[in-house]
Design an enzyme around this catalytic site. Structure first.
Site, PDB file in Angstrom:
ATOM      1  N   HIS A  52       0.830  -1.202   0.000  1.00 12.97           N
ATOM      2  CA  HIS A  52       0.000   0.000   0.000  1.00 12.97           C
ATOM      3  C   HIS A  52       0.868   1.256   0.000  1.00 12.97           C
ATOM      4  O   HIS A  52       0.594   2.206  -0.752  1.00 12.97           O
ATOM      5  CB  HIS A  52      -0.911  -0.004   1.224  1.00 12.97           C
ATOM      6  CG  HIS A  52      -1.688   1.269   1.404  1.00 12.97           C
ATOM      7  ND1 HIS A  52      -2.912   1.477   0.809  1.00 12.97           N
ATOM      8  CD2 HIS A  52      -1.422   2.398   2.103  1.00 12.97           C
ATOM      9  CE1 HIS A  52      -3.362   2.675   1.129  1.00 12.97           C
ATOM     10  NE2 HIS A  52      -2.470   3.253   1.928  1.00 12.97           N
ATOM     11  N   GLU A  53       1.905   1.269   0.813  1.00 11.61           N
ATOM     12  CA  GLU A  53       2.779   2.441   0.875  1.00 11.61           C
ATOM     13  C   GLU A  53       3.551   2.625  -0.427  1.00 11.61           C
ATOM     14  O   GLU A  53       3.803   3.750  -0.856  1.00 11.61           O
ATOM     15  CB  GLU A  53       3.738   2.333   2.065  1.00 11.61           C
ATOM     16  CG  GLU A  53       3.050   2.271   3.416  1.00 11.61           C
ATOM     17  CD  GLU A  53       2.018   3.375   3.624  1.00 11.61           C
ATOM     18  OE1 GLU A  53       2.204   4.472   3.064  1.00 11.61           O
ATOM     19  OE2 GLU A  53       1.021   3.142   4.336  1.00 11.61           O
ATOM     20  N   HIS A 112       1.563   4.570  -2.824  1.00  8.71           N
ATOM     21  CA  HIS A 112       1.686   6.024  -2.702  1.00  8.71           C
ATOM     22  C   HIS A 112       2.923   6.533  -3.436  1.00  8.71           C
ATOM     23  O   HIS A 112       2.894   7.608  -4.056  1.00  8.71           O
ATOM     24  CB  HIS A 112       1.767   6.427  -1.231  1.00  8.71           C
ATOM     25  CG  HIS A 112       0.460   6.325  -0.505  1.00  8.71           C
ATOM     26  ND1 HIS A 112      -0.711   6.869  -0.999  1.00  8.71           N
ATOM     27  CD2 HIS A 112       0.131   5.749   0.682  1.00  8.71           C
ATOM     28  CE1 HIS A 112      -1.703   6.635  -0.153  1.00  8.71           C
ATOM     29  NE2 HIS A 112      -1.221   5.947   0.870  1.00  8.71           N
ATOM     30  N   HIS A 126       3.045   9.205  -6.516  1.00 10.20           N
ATOM     31  CA  HIS A 126       3.932  10.366  -6.532  1.00 10.20           C
ATOM     32  C   HIS A 126       4.702  10.442  -7.842  1.00 10.20           C
ATOM     33  O   HIS A 126       4.836  11.514  -8.452  1.00 10.20           O
ATOM     34  CB  HIS A 126       4.889  10.288  -5.347  1.00 10.20           C
ATOM     35  CG  HIS A 126       5.737  11.515  -5.179  1.00 10.20           C
ATOM     36  ND1 HIS A 126       7.007  11.476  -4.667  1.00 10.20           N
ATOM     37  CD2 HIS A 126       5.491  12.826  -5.462  1.00 10.20           C
ATOM     38  CE1 HIS A 126       7.511  12.698  -4.631  1.00 10.20           C
ATOM     39  NE2 HIS A 126       6.614  13.533  -5.101  1.00 10.20           N
TER      40      HIS A 126
END
Length: 225
Positions: free
Chosen positions: A99-100, A103, A107
């Protein structure tokens, strides 16, 4: 304080949902942080594989000493994972790490909701704090203009919470798709990771509902004679 008591009922549904969401995420995490994956990859290994495949070789992975404090820092381009996720070989650690990375991929691709959210963070941090001060000064001194300004500034926090929702849902969608297609997790493992990430997403939904309820409450207070 009695002046505000009657409006507290406006917050009650959001408070109940927030408690439910937090219990849900704790339950899902506690369950799947004990289930080892078939491949045995650690959260760090999962994150590194996904980052490298996305061409994000320059992003470092660090350990942060905070349970469920996992996050991607776009300003320093660092992925920070809690010790349990970094070293864990579990369904929960794989899902959270992925999940991270989602991100980080957002980006890289300048995903619009993320760009907007990151751009308003400094303003929201200030306005959300100042809004309460202005609102209460306006109420106590009878300055309607300050009350209105406080509400307008607090609206920024509501907007931030709403923009956060597609950012979080999209990161989870990216994570689960890669975990499945790359065979990092299999069948029931993917379902377990889905439950962990869905539960985490509900905390953001609860936060958005709380901020909306709080805004409605402030408006209700300002409309009192």
């Amino acid at each position: 304080m009695f002046y505000f008591d009657s409006t507290m009922i406006i917050l009650l549904p959001a408070i109940i949902i927030a408690f439910w969401a937090q219990n849900k995420v704790n339950s899902a995490y506690n369950k799947y942080s004990k289930v080892r994956t078939m491949n045995g990859y650690t959260g760090q290994q999962v994150a590194r594989m996904m980052l490298d495949e996305a061409g994000l070789w320059d992003i470092q992975i660090e350990v942060i000493n905070s349970k469920l404090g996992d996050h991607y820092d776009p300003s320093s381009r660092v992925l920070r994972l809690s010790p349990e996720v970094y070293s864990g070989q579990t369904i929960a650690s794989a899902g959270i790490a992925a999940h991270e990375v989602g991100h980080a991929m957002q980006h890289k691709e300048a995903y619009k909701p993320l760009v907007v959210r990151n751009s308003i963070v400094p303003v929201v941090n200030i306005s959300s704090s100042v809004s309460w001060i202005l609102f209460f000064i306006g109420i106590l001194m009878g300055f309607k203009g300050l009350v209105t300004l406080g509400i307008v500034l607090f609206s920024g926090a509501v907007i931030f919470q709403l923009i956060t929702l597609p950012v979080e849902f999209n990161a989870s969608s990216r994570a689960l798709n890669i975990l499945k297609t790359r065979n990092i997790l299999y069948n029931d493992e993917v379902n377990g990771a889905t439950k962990v990430l869905d539960a985490a997403a509900m905390t953001y939904v609860a936060a958005a509902l709380m901020s909306i309820s709080q805004l409605i409450r402030l408006i209700a207070i300002s409309n009192r004679d």
